[in-house]
Enzyme design. Structure first.
Site, PDB file in Angstrom:
ATOM      1  N   GLU A 190      72.265  21.456  75.965  1.00  0.00           N
ATOM      2  CA  GLU A 190      70.776  21.615  75.641  1.00  0.00           C
ATOM      3  C   GLU A 190      70.301  20.226  75.401  1.00  0.00           C
ATOM      4  OE1 GLU A 190      72.026  24.564  73.304  1.00  0.00           O
ATOM      5  OE2 GLU A 190      71.825  25.903  74.822  1.00  0.00           O
ATOM      6  N   HIS A 218      78.085  27.306  65.829  1.00  0.00           N
ATOM      7  CA  HIS A 218      78.526  28.450  66.565  1.00  0.00           C
ATOM      8  C   HIS A 218      79.826  28.790  66.170  1.00  0.00           C
ATOM      9  CE1 HIS A 218      75.544  27.109  69.857  1.00  0.00           C
ATOM     10  NE2 HIS A 218      75.025  27.409  68.665  1.00  0.00           N
ATOM     11  N   ASN A 275      74.669  29.826  73.990  1.00  0.00           N
ATOM     12  CA  ASN A 275      74.280  30.019  72.520  1.00  0.00           C
ATOM     13  C   ASN A 275      74.793  31.609  72.481  1.00  0.00           C
ATOM     14  OD1 ASN A 275      72.632  28.456  74.108  1.00  0.00           O
ATOM     15  ND2 ASN A 275      72.325  27.302  72.021  1.00  0.00           N
TER      16      ASN A 275
HETATM   17  P1  FDA Z   1      75.304  35.724  60.400  1.00  0.00           P
HETATM   18  O1  FDA Z   1      75.964  34.400  60.193  1.00  0.00           O
HETATM   19  O2  FDA Z   1      73.920  35.760  61.355  1.00  0.00           O
HETATM   20  O3  FDA Z   1      74.945  36.659  59.293  1.00  0.00           O
HETATM   21  C1  FDA Z   1      75.901  37.028  58.133  1.00  0.00           C
HETATM   22  C2  FDA Z   1      75.301  37.288  56.860  1.00  0.00           C
HETATM   23  O4  FDA Z   1      76.406  37.686  55.977  1.00  0.00           O
HETATM   24  C3  FDA Z   1      74.548  35.767  56.400  1.00  0.00           C
HETATM   25  O5  FDA Z   1      73.272  35.854  55.967  1.00  0.00           O
HETATM   26  C4  FDA Z   1      75.477  35.593  55.048  1.00  0.00           C
HETATM   27  O6  FDA Z   1      74.731  34.761  54.164  1.00  0.00           O
HETATM   28  C5  FDA Z   1      75.994  36.933  54.689  1.00  0.00           C
HETATM   29  N1  FDA Z   1      77.184  36.952  53.983  1.00  0.00           N
HETATM   30  C6  FDA Z   1      78.250  36.241  54.279  1.00  0.00           C
HETATM   31  N2  FDA Z   1      79.076  36.624  53.419  1.00  0.00           N
HETATM   32  C7  FDA Z   1      78.807  37.753  52.419  1.00  0.00           C
HETATM   33  C8  FDA Z   1      79.386  38.221  51.869  1.00  0.00           C
HETATM   34  N3  FDA Z   1      80.681  38.283  51.037  1.00  0.00           N
HETATM   35  N4  FDA Z   1      78.537  39.264  50.833  1.00  0.00           N
HETATM   36  C9  FDA Z   1      77.229  39.248  51.162  1.00  0.00           C
HETATM   37  N5  FDA Z   1      76.744  38.491  52.217  1.00  0.00           N
HETATM   38  C10 FDA Z   1      77.512  37.955  52.878  1.00  0.00           C
HETATM   39  N6  FDA Z   1      72.888  30.739  68.181  1.00  0.00           N
HETATM   40  C11 FDA Z   1      72.089  30.958  69.241  1.00  0.00           C
HETATM   41  O7  FDA Z   1      72.211  31.981  69.915  1.00  0.00           O
HETATM   42  N7  FDA Z   1      71.172  29.914  69.619  1.00  0.00           N
HETATM   43  C12 FDA Z   1      70.583  29.076  68.807  1.00  0.00           C
HETATM   44  O8  FDA Z   1      69.608  28.247  69.225  1.00  0.00           O
HETATM   45  C13 FDA Z   1      71.332  28.820  67.790  1.00  0.00           C
HETATM   46  N8  FDA Z   1      71.142  27.547  66.803  1.00  0.00           N
HETATM   47  C14 FDA Z   1      71.970  27.443  65.627  1.00  0.00           C
HETATM   48  C15 FDA Z   1      71.526  26.523  64.907  1.00  0.00           C
HETATM   49  C16 FDA Z   1      72.087  26.232  63.474  1.00  0.00           C
HETATM   50  C17 FDA Z   1      71.628  25.373  62.675  1.00  0.00           C
HETATM   51  C18 FDA Z   1      72.926  27.168  63.264  1.00  0.00           C
HETATM   52  C19 FDA Z   1      73.833  27.348  61.756  1.00  0.00           C
HETATM   53  C20 FDA Z   1      73.358  28.474  63.978  1.00  0.00           C
HETATM   54  C21 FDA Z   1      72.859  28.263  65.340  1.00  0.00           C
HETATM   55  N9  FDA Z   1      72.929  29.527  66.040  1.00  0.00           N
HETATM   56  C22 FDA Z   1      72.546  29.904  67.196  1.00  0.00           C
HETATM   57  C23 FDA Z   1      74.449  30.416  65.991  1.00  0.00           C
HETATM   58  C24 FDA Z   1      73.655  31.857  65.439  1.00  0.00           C
HETATM   59  O9  FDA Z   1      72.624  31.686  64.200  1.00  0.00           O
HETATM   60  C25 FDA Z   1      75.090  32.561  64.720  1.00  0.00           C
HETATM   61  O10 FDA Z   1      75.840  32.974  66.150  1.00  0.00           O
HETATM   62  C26 FDA Z   1      74.564  34.107  64.553  1.00  0.00           C
HETATM   63  O11 FDA Z   1      73.635  33.866  63.185  1.00  0.00           O
HETATM   64  C27 FDA Z   1      75.961  34.947  63.965  1.00  0.00           C
HETATM   65  O12 FDA Z   1      75.274  36.153  63.906  1.00  0.00           O
HETATM   66  P2  FDA Z   1      76.259  37.202  62.807  1.00  0.00           P
HETATM   67  O13 FDA Z   1      75.823  38.340  62.876  1.00  0.00           O
HETATM   68  O14 FDA Z   1      77.755  36.885  63.074  1.00  0.00           O
HETATM   69  O15 FDA Z   1      76.233  36.380  61.420  1.00  0.00           O
END
Ligand code: FDA
Length: 497
Positions: free
Chosen positions: A353, A438, A476
Site C-alpha cells: 500500500e 494484522h 488487508n
Molecule cells: P478486533 O481486534 O477488531 O476486536 C477484538 C476486540 O476484543 C477488541 O475490541 C478488544 O479490546 C476486545 N478484547 C480482547 N480481549 C478481550 C477480553 N478478554 N475481554 C473483553 N474484550 C476483549 N485491516 C484492514 O483490513 N484494513 C486496514 O486498513 C487495516 N489497518 C490497520 C491499522 C492498524 C493500526 C491496526 C492496529 C489494524 C489494522 N487493520 C486493518 C487490521 C484490522 O483492524 C484487524 O484485522 C481487525 O480489527 C481484526 O478483527 P477481529 O474481529 O478479529 O478483532
C-alpha cells in the site's frame, strides 16, 4: 450484572463480534457483548472523542506511560513522548519478537485502522481459507460484508486534483515506470466527506492527522455500521471496560463466564460472574488465542484440541520508506487514509500500500506498508512461571517478507536512482520489521474448530474472529474476517439455535 443468565455472550466488539451480535439479534436472540476497552462515545475536554497522531495524549495508548508509535523515529530522532497511563485506544502489545498493534474499545480494530477494505483476488482465496467454498464467499458473503461495512472507492477524477493524495500519485508514477500494476484500494471512509475536507468546508479528520488513535469524522467504523444496526434491534447490550478472564463449563449446562470490571487506570474494581448458554470468542487473534491457550493449559477447558494457539501469522507485514528526488515532492498535506496499492503478489509475493507520512511538512519520502506471503507461522503457549501467554515469533522470521517487498522497491529505487529512507524506524534502519497490524490465526478454522468455528470438545463455544484465519489473507484482513463471520453465523443460526 453479576449472577445474570444470558442466552449468548460475545467476547469482544470487533468485526467478528459485531457480525455475530447483529445476526443473532436479528434472529430474535438476546446478546450481551463484553469489551475490555472504552465506549469511545464521549468527547474529552477538547471537545473531541479521539486525539490526533500529531498530538497524542492519554487517549492514544492502552495502559502506557509513553507512546509507542509504529513509526518511532524521524530524521533519526526518537519521537515518542510521555503520556498518562489510561485505557487508551491503541494497544501496542509486546511479545518477545514482535509488537502487535490492536484496537481497544467498542468497535475493536475498526476504531484505529486505515479503513482499507480489500477483498482478496479470487485466484488467491484457496491460499487464504483452503477449506471454505469460494463460490459461497464470492457470491454471497463478501458482497454481504462489503455492504454491511459501507465500502467505497475514491472518485478517480477527484483523486487527480486532490493535493492530499499527491503522495499516492507519486506512488503510481514510480510503480508504473518500473512496470508494476498500481490500483485503487477500497475504503470505508466516507469519500464525500473527504472531498469536503479537501475543499475546506467541513472539520478535517483524515486531513488533520487523525487515524491511529481514532477518526472524529468521516470513517465508518463498526460503531456506525454493524454495531449501530445491532443496537437498533433492541436486543444487544454492551459492557465496555469489562474484560473476560475465564469461561468454564457450568454444572447445569452452559458456561460460567468470569469478568473483571476495569477502571481507566486498568485496575480491576469488581469481579462479575455470568451464566451464558453460548459464548462467542471474538477477542481478536491475540485476545482469543490468549484466552483459549490459558483455559486449556490450566485445566478449565481441558478438552480443547492441540491446534489451540497454532497457525499464527503477521499477514507478512513490513514497512519501508524511500527518499525521493526534489522533483518528486509527496505533499505537506497528506490524507491519513490510503487509497492505492502496488500488486506484485503473483510474481514476488508482495502487495504494497502507498501509505501517507502525515507529519505536516514536505518530507520528499514515499512510505509503504507491504503485505507479503511470508510463510512463517508462530504458536502461543502458556508460561506457568509468569502466568502469561507467550508467542514464539522471532524478529528474524520477517526476512522472507522483507525479501518479497524488495522485489518491488529495489526495482523502483534502481529505476528512479533513489535509496531507502534509513531514519524512520531507528538510526540507520531501513525496514519496519518489529511489528504487525494484522495478527491472524491461533484458533484456525477446521483445525482448532470445525469448518464453521465451533470449538472442538465444547458444544456452545464458538470462535468468530481473525484467529480462525491461518496467518495470511494476501490483502488487508478485515473484509475477509467479516465475510467469514457472516458465513459462519448464518450456518450456526440455522443449525444450532
Ligand atoms: P478486533 O481486534 O477488531 O476486536 C477484538 C476486540 O476484543 C477488541 O475490541 C478488544 O479490546 C476486545 N478484547 C480482547 N480481549 C478481550 C477480553 N478478554 N475481554 C473483553 N474484550 C476483549 N485491516 C484492514 O483490513 N484494513 C486496514 O486498513 C487495516 N489497518 C490497520 C491499522 C492498524 C493500526 C491496526 C492496529 C489494524 C489494522 N487493520 C486493518 C487490521 C484490522 O483492524 C484487524 O484485522 C481487525 O480489527 C481484526 O478483527 P477481529 O474481529 O478479529 O478483532
Amino acid at each position: 450484572a453479576s449472577g445474570d443468565h444470558v442466552p449468548v455472550l460475545v467476547i469482544g466488539t470487533g468485526y467478528g463480534g459485531s457480525v455475530a451480535a447483529l445476526r443473532l439479534a436479528q434472529a430474535g436472540i438476546d446478546v450481551h457483548m463484553i469489551e475490555m476497552g472504552m465506549a469511545w462515545d464521549t468527547p474529552g475536554s477538547d471537545g473531541k472523542i479521539f486525539c490526533s497522531t500529531l498530538n497524542p495524549d492519554q487517549r492514544s495508548y492502552w495502559l502506557r506511560t509513553k507512546t509507542k508509535q509504529p513509526l518511532n523515529y524521524f530524521l533519526g530522532f526518537p519521537i515518542d513522548r510521555n503520556i498518562s497511563r489510561y485505557t487508551g485506544i491503541l494497544d501496542a502489545e509486546d511479545f518477545a519478537g514482535i509488537t502487535v498493534y490492536q484496537g481497544r474499545g467498542v468497535g475493536g480494530g475498526s476504531l484505529v485502522n486505515g479503513g482499507m477494505a480489500v477483498t482478496p483476488k479470487r485466484e488467491n482465496f484457496s491460499f487464504v481459507l483452503p477449506t471454505v467454498n469460494p463460490d459461497e464467499m464470492y457470491d454471497t458473503y463478501y458482497p454481504r460484508a462489503n455492504a454491511g461495512l459501507g465500502v467505497g472507492v475514491i472518485d478517480s477524477a477527484w483523486f487527480e486534483s486532490a493535493s492530499a493524495y499527491q503522495y499516492s500519485r507519486v506512488g503510481r508514477k514510480h510503480a508504473g515506470r518500473s512496470g508494476f500494476p498500481w490500483g485503487f484500494v477500497p475504503n470505508v471512509y466516507d469519500w464525500d466527506y473527504m472531498e469536503q475536507e479537501q475543499a475546506g468546508t467541513v472539520t478535517r479528520s483524515a486531513l488533520a492527522g487523525e487515524i491511529l488513535y481514532g477518526n472524529n469524522y468521516g470513517k465508518k467504523s463498526l460503531q456506525k455500521t454493524y454495531i449501530a444496526q445491532a443496537k437498533a434491534t433492541g436486543r444487544v447490550t454492551i459492557s465496555p471496560l469489562h474484560r473476560v478472564a475465564s469461561v468454564a463449563p457450568a454444572a447445569g449446562g452452559g458456561y460460567t463466564v468470569s469478568i473483571d470490571q476495569l477502571n481507566t487506570n486498568g485496575d480491576t474494581t469488581n469481579v462479575k460472574t455470568v451464566l451464558a448458554d453460548r459464548v462467542f470468542f471474538a477477542a481478536g487473534s491475540v485476545g482469543t488465542s490468549k484466552l483459549l491457550v490459558k483455559l486449556k493449559a490450566t485445566g478449565v477447558l481441558p478438552n480443547l484440541n492441540d491446534e489451540i494457539g497454532k497457525g499464527w501469522g503477521d499477514n507478512g507485514n513490513v514497512m519501508c520508506g524511500r527518499a525521493n528526488h526534489l522533483w518528486d515532492p509527496t505533499g505537506s498535506l497528506q490524507s491519513t487514509i490510503p487509497c492505492s496499492g502496488i500488486d506484485n503478489w503473483t510474481a514476488g509475493g508482495a502487495f504494497s500500500e502507498v501509505a501517507p507520512l502525515p507529519v505536516g511538512i514536505e518530507t520528499f519520502a514515499s512510505f509503504y506498508l507491504s503485505i507479503t506471503k511470508n510463510p512463517n507461522r508462530a504458536q502461543f503457549s502458556w508460561n506457568a512461571a509468569t502466568g502469561k501467554v507467550d508467542l514464539n515469533w522471532q524478529t528474524a522470521w520477517k526476512q522472507p517478507g522483507i525479501n518479497m517487498a524488495k522485489t518491488i522497491f529495489d526495482k523502483i529505487n534502481a529505476k528512479e536512482g533513489t535509496i531507502y529512507r534509513t531514519d524512520l524506524f531507528g538510526v540507520y534502519k531501513i525496514w519496519g520489521d518489529h511489528l504487525t497490524y494484522h495478527p491472524l490465526g491461533g484458533a484456525v478454522l477446521d483445525k482448532a474448530t470445525d469448518n464453521y468455528g465451533r470449538l472442538v470438545g465444547y458444544p456452545g463455544l464458538y470462535v468468530i474472529d481473525g484467529s480462525l484465519i491461518p496467518g495470511n489473507t494476501s490483502v488487508n484482513p478485515f473484509v475477509t474476517i467479516t465475510a467469514l463471520a457472516e458465513r459462519n453465523i448464518e450456518k450456526i443460526i440455522a443449525t444450532d439455535l
